[in-house]
Each structure stands twice: as C-alpha cells, then as structure tokens.
Write a protein that holds these residues in place. Sequence first.
Motif, PDB file in Angstrom:
ATOM      1  N   ILE A 193       0.854  -1.183   0.000  1.00 49.97           N
ATOM      2  CA  ILE A 193       0.000   0.000   0.000  1.00 49.97           C
ATOM      3  C   ILE A 193       0.890   1.233   0.000  1.00 49.97           C
ATOM      4  O   ILE A 193       1.691   1.433   0.920  1.00 49.97           O
ATOM      5  CB  ILE A 193      -0.943   0.017   1.222  1.00 49.97           C
ATOM      6  N   GLN A 194       0.770   2.012  -1.038  1.00 45.59           N
ATOM      7  CA  GLN A 194       1.574   3.215  -1.197  1.00 45.59           C
ATOM      8  C   GLN A 194       0.712   4.443  -0.895  1.00 45.59           C
ATOM      9  O   GLN A 194      -0.249   4.736  -1.604  1.00 45.59           O
ATOM     10  CB  GLN A 194       2.119   3.320  -2.623  1.00 45.59           C
ATOM     11  N   GLY A 195       1.062   5.127   0.203  1.00 47.29           N
ATOM     12  CA  GLY A 195       0.362   6.355   0.543  1.00 47.29           C
ATOM     13  C   GLY A 195       1.270   7.552   0.299  1.00 47.29           C
ATOM     14  O   GLY A 195       2.017   7.589  -0.685  1.00 47.29           O
ATOM     15  N   GLN A 196       1.225   8.492   1.226  1.00 42.60           N
ATOM     16  CA  GLN A 196       2.118   9.646   1.150  1.00 42.60           C
ATOM     17  C   GLN A 196       2.587   9.969   2.559  1.00 42.60           C
ATOM     18  O   GLN A 196       1.779  10.227   3.453  1.00 42.60           O
ATOM     19  CB  GLN A 196       1.406  10.856   0.539  1.00 42.60           C
ATOM     20  N   GLY A 197       3.887   9.910   2.759  1.00 40.68           N
ATOM     21  CA  GLY A 197       4.431  10.142   4.080  1.00 40.68           C
ATOM     22  C   GLY A 197       4.305  11.588   4.518  1.00 40.68           C
ATOM     23  O   GLY A 197       4.059  12.487   3.713  1.00 40.68           O
ATOM     24  N   GLY A 198       4.507  11.781   5.820  1.00 42.77           N
ATOM     25  CA  GLY A 198       4.423  13.140   6.340  1.00 42.77           C
ATOM     26  C   GLY A 198       4.727  13.188   7.820  1.00 42.77           C
ATOM     27  O   GLY A 198       5.087  12.181   8.441  1.00 42.77           O
ATOM     28  N   HIS A 199       4.560  14.358   8.405  1.00 43.08           N
ATOM     29  CA  HIS A 199       4.820  14.566   9.826  1.00 43.08           C
ATOM     30  C   HIS A 199       3.589  14.164  10.632  1.00 43.08           C
ATOM     31  O   HIS A 199       2.448  14.408  10.228  1.00 43.08           O
ATOM     32  CB  HIS A 199       5.150  16.036  10.089  1.00 43.08           C
ATOM     33  N   GLY A 200       3.839  13.545  11.798  1.00 44.00           N
ATOM     34  CA  GLY A 200       2.734  13.097  12.635  1.00 44.00           C
ATOM     35  C   GLY A 200       1.836  14.202  13.101  1.00 44.00           C
ATOM     36  O   GLY A 200       0.667  13.958  13.453  1.00 44.00           O
ATOM     37  N   SER A 201       2.340  15.418  13.107  1.00 46.14           N
ATOM     38  CA  SER A 201       1.526  16.555  13.563  1.00 46.14           C
ATOM     39  C   SER A 201       0.587  17.083  12.486  1.00 46.14           C
ATOM     40  O   SER A 201      -0.309  17.876  12.784  1.00 46.14           O
ATOM     41  CB  SER A 201       2.456  17.698  14.000  1.00 46.14           C
ATOM     42  N   SER A 202       0.793  16.609  11.239  1.00 51.56           N
ATOM     43  CA  SER A 202       0.009  17.159  10.125  1.00 51.56           C
ATOM     44  C   SER A 202      -0.550  16.054   9.230  1.00 51.56           C
ATOM     45  O   SER A 202      -0.166  15.929   8.064  1.00 51.56           O
ATOM     46  CB  SER A 202       0.892  18.106   9.301  1.00 51.56           C
ATOM     47  N   PRO A 203      -1.436  15.226   9.781  1.00 51.75           N
ATOM     48  CA  PRO A 203      -1.966  14.118   8.994  1.00 51.75           C
ATOM     49  C   PRO A 203      -2.733  14.565   7.761  1.00 51.75           C
ATOM     50  O   PRO A 203      -2.827  13.818   6.781  1.00 51.75           O
ATOM     51  CB  PRO A 203      -2.890  13.391   9.976  1.00 51.75           C
ATOM     52  N   HIS A 204      -3.271  15.792   7.798  1.00 54.26           N
ATOM     53  CA  HIS A 204      -4.045  16.273   6.658  1.00 54.26           C
ATOM     54  C   HIS A 204      -3.160  16.561   5.444  1.00 54.26           C
ATOM     55  O   HIS A 204      -3.676  16.688   4.317  1.00 54.26           O
ATOM     56  CB  HIS A 204      -4.800  17.541   7.052  1.00 54.26           C
ATOM     57  N   LYS A 205      -1.854  16.653   5.654  1.00 53.47           N
ATOM     58  CA  LYS A 205      -0.933  16.876   4.549  1.00 53.47           C
ATOM     59  C   LYS A 205      -0.282  15.586   4.061  1.00 53.47           C
ATOM     60  O   LYS A 205       0.612  15.617   3.211  1.00 53.47           O
ATOM     61  CB  LYS A 205       0.151  17.874   4.969  1.00 53.47           C
ATOM     62  N   ALA A 206      -0.701  14.473   4.625  1.00 50.25           N
ATOM     63  CA  ALA A 206      -0.138  13.157   4.244  1.00 50.25           C
ATOM     64  C   ALA A 206      -1.278  12.210   3.909  1.00 50.25           C
ATOM     65  O   ALA A 206      -2.452  12.600   3.905  1.00 50.25           O
ATOM     66  CB  ALA A 206       0.713  12.612   5.389  1.00 50.25           C
ATOM     67  N   ASN A 207      -0.928  10.977   3.611  1.00 49.55           N
ATOM     68  CA  ASN A 207      -1.941   9.937   3.351  1.00 49.55           C
ATOM     69  C   ASN A 207      -1.417   8.649   3.970  1.00 49.55           C
ATOM     70  O   ASN A 207      -0.520   8.008   3.427  1.00 49.55           O
ATOM     71  CB  ASN A 207      -2.178   9.780   1.853  1.00 49.55           C
ATOM     72  N   ASP A 208      -1.966   8.290   5.120  1.00 48.07           N
ATOM     73  CA  ASP A 208      -1.384   7.277   5.999  1.00 48.07           C
ATOM     74  C   ASP A 208      -1.607   5.854   5.483  1.00 48.07           C
ATOM     75  O   ASP A 208      -2.728   5.339   5.509  1.00 48.07           O
ATOM     76  CB  ASP A 208      -1.980   7.429   7.396  1.00 48.07           C
ATOM     77  N   SER A 209      -0.537   5.215   5.049  1.00 44.57           N
ATOM     78  CA  SER A 209      -0.650   3.840   4.545  1.00 44.57           C
ATOM     79  C   SER A 209      -0.960   2.849   5.658  1.00 44.57           C
ATOM     80  O   SER A 209      -1.588   1.813   5.419  1.00 44.57           O
ATOM     81  CB  SER A 209       0.651   3.432   3.837  1.00 44.57           C
ATOM     82  N   ILE A 210      -0.552   3.158   6.884  1.00 47.47           N
ATOM     83  CA  ILE A 210      -0.831   2.254   8.007  1.00 47.47           C
ATOM     84  C   ILE A 210      -2.328   2.202   8.294  1.00 47.47           C
ATOM     85  O   ILE A 210      -2.889   1.135   8.571  1.00 47.47           O
ATOM     86  CB  ILE A 210      -0.041   2.667   9.265  1.00 47.47           C
ATOM     87  N   VAL A 211      -2.995   3.322   8.222  1.00 41.25           N
ATOM     88  CA  VAL A 211      -4.447   3.345   8.446  1.00 41.25           C
ATOM     89  C   VAL A 211      -5.154   2.492   7.394  1.00 41.25           C
ATOM     90  O   VAL A 211      -6.049   1.698   7.707  1.00 41.25           O
ATOM     91  CB  VAL A 211      -4.978   4.788   8.422  1.00 41.25           C
TER      92      VAL A 211
END
Length: 396
Positions: A193-211
Amino acid sequence: MRSKLMEMLESRKEEMIEIRRYLHENPELSFKEEKTAQYIADFYENKDVDVDRDVGNGYGLIITITGGKPGKTIGLRADFDALPIMEEADVPFKSKNEGVMHACGHDAHTAYLLVLADCLIQLKDELNGTIKIIHQHAEEVPPGGAKSILESGKLDDLDAIFGIHVLPMDEAGVVGYHSGYSFNGRSYFKLKIQGQGGHGSSPHKANDSIVAGAHFVTAVQTIISRRINPMDVGVITIGSFDGKGTFNVIKDSIEIEGDIRYMSTETQEIIAKEMKRMVDGIEVEFGVECTLDYEADYPPLNNDPGYTAFAAESLKQVKDKDIKEVKEYPPLAPSEDFAYYLEKIPGCYFFIGCTPKGVKEPYFNHHPKFDIDEDAILVAAKAVGHVVCSYFEQNK
C-alpha cells in the motif's frame, strides 16, 4: 508375492531405520537436495531398473520397475526435502546442517520407499504391470516439485498413484484415510500500500498507509464470514505487517503478507476474486495505490473415492501384525503438493501414525522437536506394499 514381500520388508526393518537416520542427519532444503538425490540414485545403482534423474524443476527421480507380465502402471511417491528449522529434538542422529531439519517426516518417507522399491525390484518377474517410484524433491516450497514432474509427461501412463504421510495423530500401527477433499489448498499474497508520508503533527498533509493497511487487516476477514458458504472452509492469516517506522512520522508505504487456506477450488476462486475487489475499494476509499500479488500455491488434495475405498478395504482385510487399525480421519488443515498428482491421476494419499512411544501429546510436523516412532517406517512400507499387491491382484 504378497507373503514374500512382507517377509522381505520385515527382515529389512533395521535397514529402513538406518537410512532414515542418515537422511535425518543430512537434511537439505527444497530445490537444494543435490546430495540427497545422489544418495537415492546410488541406492539404485546396478539394480535392474530404469533411473531417470533431474525430473521436473529440480532433483526429482523416477525409477521404473517393469514387471514380468504386461498390465497396468501405478506410481508410488515419497518426498525428500527438509525444512529451514533449527532442530531441538533430543536424538543421537540430530541434524548436522545447522538450521535445517527433517521436521516433517520426509526422511521416513524416503527410507520406506527405497527399501520397498528394492524388494519390488527383486520380485518384479511376478508383477503383472509396471511400478514407477517417484522420489520427489521440493514438496515444502511452492511451486513444489510435483507439478513440474507431472508437466514433464513422464507420468502420463499412470493408471493410479498412491502415497503416504507420517502424522503423530496415532501410534505406529494405525493407518488413516479420508475420501474426497482431505488436505487444504493454499495461496500466498503480498499487498503493498503506497500512501504519502508526512509529519505526525500534520496528517491532513499526508496519506497514511498504516491506516489503510489496518483497515484491510480487519476487513479482509469479512471475505470468510460474509462471502464464503458457512458449510465451506476458508482461513485468511495475516502473517506479516511491515510498517515499522518512526513514532512521529506518517508511514509512506507498508507491506502485508498472508496465507490463505481452503478445502475446494471454488472457495479459492471466491477468495481471490473478493480480495482483489476489496483492494480496489481500499484504493478508492483511502486514496492510496495498491499492488497485490496473489499466488495460488497448492490445490486442495482430493482423494479419489473409489481408490480410497479400495486402499482402506485392502488394508482392513489383511491380517498383518504390524497394521493394528485402519480408521477414517477427518479432513486436515495442512497443504500438500501430492494434490497436483491427484488432479490428473486417480489415487489415494493416506496417513501413517507415528506418535513416539510413551508420548501423550506429541509435537506435530514442522515443530523443532518433531520426532517419530521408527516402527512407523515398516508400517508405511507394509501398508503401501499391501495396496500394491491388492491392486495387481485385482488387475491381472
């Protein structure tokens, strides 16, 4: 011929045990069984048989015993590969190859079949037909050896095929059988599953593959609970969730691997279809990209009802001091590439009790402490020998 064969086998019991212990001390992994295959080939040297080596996609051997009279042709198969397991069994013939162990009993399978084959070679003038001894490599690792041996065309002339597996479900002397679907089929899958990494403080700017992966782990079980007939068997196991990262970083991508078991090809097809559909849905729902590798490894093992009844009745009717009981077993959860033979050739794969003496709760196959009662090796040789004799008696 039957009485001669049984006497010969009984006289060579210690030889079977000696062979098993040698193989146990010198295990080799699937597709790497070069020395084991050479040992088997050496056993047949100067014997009046045809030896065909390197059959299939590895070190398989087919030994052809041509009888003195024309008739049908049957196959007898034993596997000879070991497992990547560190042995913990307390035996004097412990594995000399660190991290490799005969933890499934293939050493016993090969030992019984070598001696049985040699006895049949000596009696071949009394045979009204042909026997092909199949020493098969790589049962443990897909794609396995059975499928490639079949595809070689060297078994196209078989009228029937038989095999056994030692199982610590009963004491030595007990022979088990099951008609129809008897062992599970098996598939493997890997999902990236390929999402988009990011900072834990800004989930809205990323796409969490773990979720997305966590949702898949839970949702995939609904294939079993809501897409499979409750009367059918299916299991989906998540064996690996590779999502390790840093506590405050949203993971860019993850990989999930799993194992699937089923008792019919129809169930396998449903699971494969529904998993693909679910993965497509996760892409839409979570806005991720998914790559699904799905491989149907071994089919369910389907024992021919006629030949299973024949083998069971043949063994029930014999009066043999070493075969104490012949009983019906339930379907079993493991997988076995003997299933490939049974897709093309009618036959039966049955079971030989091997619980060590005095042990109430034995370690099952594939356990680091797995061991057998070596009396089971003679039982295996005699059980298959009786079935062979009965087959040729019925097909004169």
